[in-house]
Design an enzyme around this catalytic site. Structure first.
Site: not given
Ligand code: PGA
Length: 254
Positions: A11-13, A97, A99, A169, A175, A215, A236-237
């Protein structure tokens, strides 16, 4: 061992311009070329989807949207529809998600409409659920996650959802560098699978892939994937760097 093929999605956000996406995906395509026994995909920002679809042509990497709006078209400034995602080559879409829920105020009713729009247009929803730190401390994890699931799936129940993907999640792990332990994650994943069994029937529940997200890094991936109900990850990251994403994909293949 489960028969579910692990599924890792990056997930590149809101990271990567078109040019950066092109560079990263070109490297990633090569890095995972010879990895077998695992499915993977990327969810770039909307402006990069088209270029990413070109790079992925002929590869086994799936293309996912990060969101959609549950109408095919119309006066919805700033939104993108399921047919638009399909037309650019996406096969999957991340929905609900945390966010989107917490920064953009999406509620379960809207997410349910999005899930239905995805299913109707033959995009595989990756439905995200998870509790906040406060909810975990108040012992509400199970209630929060099962409510998000039953409400999120309310409009598609029973409609042949074996290829649905659920991402667990925990919000406190996203994050933050604070991943859930494999035991903590497995505990919730098993509860989710039981609950999906009640909702959609045991055969569907046994096929649905439940990703862990929060994470996930190359150095904690393998121990998470060793758990019986953790069928991959939403990353994500660590998905922004092709080498670290490829290392996570490899960890799932082993
Ligand atoms: P993260 O994000 O791996 O940076 O914790 C995961 C996500 O939001 O899907």
């Amino acid at each position: 061992m489960s028969e579910r093929t692990p599924f890792i999605v990056g997930n590149w956000k809101m990271y990567k311009t078109v040019m950066e996406a092109r560079e990263a995906l070109t490297l990633l395509r090569v890095a995972v070329r010879d990895v077998n026994g695992v499915d993977c995909g990327v969810a770039p920002p909307f402006p990069a989807l088209d270029v990413c679809a070109d790079i992925l042509a002929g590869s086994h990497i799936a293309l996912a949207g990060q969101n959609l709006y549950p109408e095919d078209e119309g006066a919805f400034t700033g939104e993108v529809s399921a047919p638009m995602l399909k037309a650019v080559g996406a096969t999957h879409v991340i929905l609900g998600h945390s966010e989107r829920r917490h920064l953009f105020g999406e509620d379960d009713a809207l997410i349910a409409r999005k899930v239905k729009a995805a299913v109707d247009r033959e995009l595989v929803p990756i439905l995200c659920v998870g509790e906040t730190q406060e909810q975990r401390e108040a012992d509400e994890t199970v209630a929060v996650v099962t409510t998000q699931l039953s409400r999120g799936l309310a409009e598609v129940k029973g409609a042949g959802l074996p290829n649905l993907v659920v991402a667990y999640e925990p919000v406190w792990a996203i994050g933050t560098g604070l991943s859930a332990t494999p035991g903590q994650a497995q505990h919730v994943h098993a509860l989710i699978r039981d609950f999906l069994g009640d909702l959609l029937g045991p055969t569907n529940a046994a096929q649905i892939r439940i990703q862990y997200g929060g994470s996930v890094k190359p150095d904690n991936a393998a121990e998470l994937f060793a758990e019986p109900d953790i069928d991959g990850a939403l990353v994500g990251g660590a998905s922004l760097d092709p080498d670290s994403f490829a290392a996570i994909v490899e960890a799932a293949a082993r």
